[in-house]
Design a protein around this motif. Structure first.
Motif, PDB file in Angstrom:
ATOM      1  N   GLY A   1      -0.985  10.641 -19.752  1.00 52.40           N
ATOM      2  CA  GLY A   1       0.556   9.847 -19.245  1.00 52.40           C
ATOM      3  C   GLY A   1       0.606   9.621 -18.058  1.00 52.40           C
ATOM      4  O   GLY A   1       0.995   8.297 -17.505  1.00 52.40           O
ATOM      5  N   SER A   2       0.036  10.621 -16.881  1.00 53.72           N
ATOM      6  CA  SER A   2      -0.208  10.228 -15.566  1.00 53.72           C
ATOM      7  C   SER A   2      -0.722   8.850 -15.386  1.00 53.72           C
ATOM      8  O   SER A   2      -0.281   7.954 -14.618  1.00 53.72           O
ATOM      9  CB  SER A   2      -0.629  10.942 -14.679  1.00 53.72           C
ATOM     10  N   LEU A   3      -2.136   8.670 -16.057  1.00 55.11           N
ATOM     11  CA  LEU A   3      -2.723   7.602 -15.683  1.00 55.11           C
ATOM     12  C   LEU A   3      -2.072   6.175 -16.082  1.00 55.11           C
ATOM     13  O   LEU A   3      -2.284   5.263 -15.511  1.00 55.11           O
ATOM     14  CB  LEU A   3      -4.156   7.719 -16.485  1.00 55.11           C
ATOM     15  N   LEU A   4      -1.602   6.363 -17.479  1.00 52.78           N
ATOM     16  CA  LEU A   4      -0.890   5.084 -18.118  1.00 52.78           C
ATOM     17  C   LEU A   4       0.399   4.769 -17.009  1.00 52.78           C
ATOM     18  O   LEU A   4       0.671   3.477 -16.667  1.00 52.78           O
ATOM     19  CB  LEU A   4      -0.262   5.432 -19.252  1.00 52.78           C
ATOM     20  N   VAL A   5       1.184   5.816 -16.371  1.00 51.99           N
ATOM     21  CA  VAL A   5       2.096   5.239 -15.453  1.00 51.99           C
ATOM     22  C   VAL A   5       1.549   4.799 -14.174  1.00 51.99           C
ATOM     23  O   VAL A   5       2.299   3.799 -13.739  1.00 51.99           O
ATOM     24  CB  VAL A   5       2.948   6.688 -15.150  1.00 51.99           C
TER      25      VAL A   5
ATOM     26  N   SER B   1       0.920  -1.223   0.095  1.00 54.48           N
ATOM     27  CA  SER B   1      -0.081  -0.050  -0.044  1.00 54.48           C
ATOM     28  C   SER B   1       0.917   1.323   0.087  1.00 54.48           C
ATOM     29  O   SER B   1       0.448   2.164  -0.514  1.00 54.48           O
ATOM     30  CB  SER B   1      -1.149   0.055   1.267  1.00 54.48           C
ATOM     31  N   LEU B   2       1.824   1.265   1.004  1.00 52.34           N
ATOM     32  CA  LEU B   2       2.756   2.498   1.019  1.00 52.34           C
ATOM     33  C   LEU B   2       3.275   2.869  -0.644  1.00 52.34           C
ATOM     34  O   LEU B   2       3.553   3.895  -1.104  1.00 52.34           O
ATOM     35  CB  LEU B   2       3.854   2.419   1.858  1.00 52.34           C
ATOM     36  N   MET B   3       3.936   1.470  -1.378  1.00 52.39           N
ATOM     37  CA  MET B   3       4.493   1.630  -2.625  1.00 52.39           C
ATOM     38  C   MET B   3       3.599   2.029  -3.731  1.00 52.39           C
ATOM     39  O   MET B   3       3.914   3.063  -4.171  1.00 52.39           O
ATOM     40  CB  MET B   3       4.964   0.271  -3.059  1.00 52.39           C
ATOM     41  N   ILE B   4       2.250   1.830  -3.285  1.00 49.23           N
ATOM     42  CA  ILE B   4       1.248   2.267  -4.384  1.00 49.23           C
ATOM     43  C   ILE B   4       0.883   3.774  -4.096  1.00 49.23           C
ATOM     44  O   ILE B   4       0.782   4.799  -5.001  1.00 49.23           O
ATOM     45  CB  ILE B   4      -0.100   1.542  -4.208  1.00 49.23           C
ATOM     46  N   LEU B   5       0.919   4.163  -3.043  1.00 50.32           N
ATOM     47  CA  LEU B   5       0.685   5.560  -2.681  1.00 50.32           C
ATOM     48  C   LEU B   5       1.851   6.293  -2.945  1.00 50.32           C
ATOM     49  O   LEU B   5       1.694   7.487  -3.420  1.00 50.32           O
ATOM     50  CB  LEU B   5       0.386   5.615  -1.094  1.00 50.32           C
ATOM     51  N   PHE B   6       2.884   5.864  -2.969  1.00 47.13           N
ATOM     52  CA  PHE B   6       4.293   6.346  -3.000  1.00 47.13           C
ATOM     53  C   PHE B   6       4.324   6.757  -4.639  1.00 47.13           C
ATOM     54  O   PHE B   6       4.636   7.758  -5.238  1.00 47.13           O
ATOM     55  CB  PHE B   6       5.439   5.632  -3.037  1.00 47.13           C
ATOM     56  N   LEU B   7       3.916   5.703  -5.386  1.00 43.04           N
ATOM     57  CA  LEU B   7       3.655   5.890  -6.805  1.00 43.04           C
ATOM     58  C   LEU B   7       2.787   6.907  -7.394  1.00 43.04           C
ATOM     59  O   LEU B   7       3.039   7.648  -8.178  1.00 43.04           O
ATOM     60  CB  LEU B   7       3.192   4.483  -7.476  1.00 43.04           C
ATOM     61  N   ILE B   8       1.521   6.841  -6.631  1.00 40.74           N
ATOM     62  CA  ILE B   8       0.579   8.093  -6.899  1.00 40.74           C
ATOM     63  C   ILE B   8       0.912   9.424  -6.763  1.00 40.74           C
ATOM     64  O   ILE B   8       0.837  10.332  -7.424  1.00 40.74           O
ATOM     65  CB  ILE B   8      -0.740   7.350  -6.423  1.00 40.74           C
ATOM     66  N   THR B   9       1.670   9.492  -5.561  1.00 39.46           N
ATOM     67  CA  THR B   9       2.084  10.647  -5.023  1.00 39.46           C
ATOM     68  C   THR B   9       3.204  11.280  -5.928  1.00 39.46           C
ATOM     69  O   THR B   9       3.175  12.547  -6.186  1.00 39.46           O
ATOM     70  CB  THR B   9       2.428  10.760  -3.518  1.00 39.46           C
ATOM     71  N   ALA B  10       4.134  10.412  -6.138  1.00 40.81           N
ATOM     72  CA  ALA B  10       5.290  10.858  -7.135  1.00 40.81           C
ATOM     73  C   ALA B  10       4.805  11.205  -8.477  1.00 40.81           C
ATOM     74  O   ALA B  10       5.266  12.344  -8.916  1.00 40.81           O
ATOM     75  CB  ALA B  10       6.372   9.996  -7.054  1.00 40.81           C
ATOM     76  N   THR B  11       3.798  10.532  -8.832  1.00 39.29           N
ATOM     77  CA  THR B  11       3.284  10.968 -10.254  1.00 39.29           C
ATOM     78  C   THR B  11       2.526  12.205 -10.089  1.00 39.29           C
ATOM     79  O   THR B  11       2.925  13.105 -11.092  1.00 39.29           O
ATOM     80  CB  THR B  11       2.642   9.617 -10.848  1.00 39.29           C
ATOM     81  N   PHE B  12       1.949  12.471  -9.216  1.00 38.36           N
ATOM     82  CA  PHE B  12       1.078  13.875  -9.459  1.00 38.36           C
ATOM     83  C   PHE B  12       2.200  14.813  -8.850  1.00 38.36           C
ATOM     84  O   PHE B  12       2.004  15.906  -9.715  1.00 38.36           O
ATOM     85  CB  PHE B  12       0.096  13.615  -8.014  1.00 38.36           C
ATOM     86  N   HIS B  13       2.873  14.571  -8.126  1.00 38.64           N
ATOM     87  CA  HIS B  13       3.850  15.768  -7.784  1.00 38.64           C
ATOM     88  C   HIS B  13       4.895  16.026  -9.057  1.00 38.64           C
ATOM     89  O   HIS B  13       5.112  17.251  -9.310  1.00 38.64           O
ATOM     90  CB  HIS B  13       4.844  15.315  -6.457  1.00 38.64           C
TER      91      HIS B  13
ATOM     92  N   ILE C   1      -1.372   3.117 -13.917  1.00 37.52           N
ATOM     93  CA  ILE C   1      -1.839   1.534 -14.189  1.00 37.52           C
ATOM     94  C   ILE C   1      -0.859   0.813 -14.425  1.00 37.52           C
ATOM     95  O   ILE C   1      -0.691  -0.360 -13.979  1.00 37.52           O
ATOM     96  CB  ILE C   1      -2.679   1.891 -15.446  1.00 37.52           C
ATOM     97  N   GLN C   2       0.253   1.305 -15.077  1.00 41.47           N
ATOM     98  CA  GLN C   2       1.514   0.216 -15.586  1.00 41.47           C
ATOM     99  C   GLN C   2       2.304   0.032 -13.998  1.00 41.47           C
ATOM    100  O   GLN C   2       2.514  -1.030 -13.701  1.00 41.47           O
ATOM    101  CB  GLN C   2       2.347   0.798 -16.302  1.00 41.47           C
ATOM    102  N   GLY C   3       2.181   0.829 -13.068  1.00 40.21           N
ATOM    103  CA  GLY C   3       3.095   0.763 -11.985  1.00 40.21           C
ATOM    104  C   GLY C   3       2.251  -0.095 -11.030  1.00 40.21           C
ATOM    105  O   GLY C   3       2.683  -1.143 -10.296  1.00 40.21           O
ATOM    106  N   VAL C   4       0.814   0.064 -10.973  1.00 40.36           N
ATOM    107  CA  VAL C   4      -0.037  -0.834 -10.326  1.00 40.36           C
ATOM    108  C   VAL C   4       0.040  -2.401 -10.779  1.00 40.36           C
ATOM    109  O   VAL C   4       0.156  -3.266 -10.024  1.00 40.36           O
ATOM    110  CB  VAL C   4      -1.350  -0.333 -10.142  1.00 40.36           C
ATOM    111  N   ARG C   5       0.051  -2.357 -12.232  1.00 39.96           N
ATOM    112  CA  ARG C   5       0.124  -3.824 -12.665  1.00 39.96           C
ATOM    113  C   ARG C   5       1.365  -4.497 -12.203  1.00 39.96           C
ATOM    114  O   ARG C   5       1.669  -5.788 -11.975  1.00 39.96           O
ATOM    115  CB  ARG C   5       0.098  -3.611 -14.259  1.00 39.96           C
TER     116      ARG C   5
END
Length: 123
Positions: free
Chosen positions: A102-106, A61-73, A108-112
């Motif tokens: 692009g953010s959505l694709l990053v 969960s922390l890594m998914i949150l990190f992915l979303i946060t880093a992408t947004f930032h 989605i691929q990160g979660v996959r």
């Protein structure tokens, strides 16, 4: 005296979210460095141990949150830098759409990737 120019609206949420995500990223990066560079040394980090970490719901969960946060930032920072450089009109709209897709694709691929790495949904 130089005039202060920013694309962030006064009292706007994007400014606040940029600062909050920065603070979160600093904390998560500190956790990452402590866990993977001080607690475990580079020669001790293996794919199997990384996969075992990803199977823990808290770490996953922390890594998914990190992915979303880093992408947004990152995307929010790039977008605002472009706006500060004078981007406007239809080009601004196009850039916003491209960065959004692009953010959505990053993400989605990160979660996959995280799901594959964890062997499925972590318990």
């Amino acid at each position: 005296m130089a005039e202060r120019y920013t694309s962030f609206e006064p009292g706007g949420r994007r400014w606040l979210w940029q600062r909050l995500t920065a603070a979160f990223l600093v904390i998560v990066l500190a956790f990452h460095f402590f866990l993977l560079h001080f607690l475990n040394h580079a020669d001790e980090v293996t794919f199997a141990l990384s996969q075992a970490r990803m199977q823990q719901l808290t770490y996953f969960s922390l890594m998914i949150l990190f992915l979303i946060t880093a992408t947004f930032h990152g995307v929010n920072g790039v977008y605002n830098a472009l706006v500060n450089s004078g981007l406007s009109g239809s080009r601004k709209t196009a850039v916003k759409a491209i960065l959004g897709v692009g953010s959505l694709l990053v993400i989605i691929q990160g979660v996959r990737t995280a799901l594959a790495w964890s062997g499925g949904v972590p318990i």
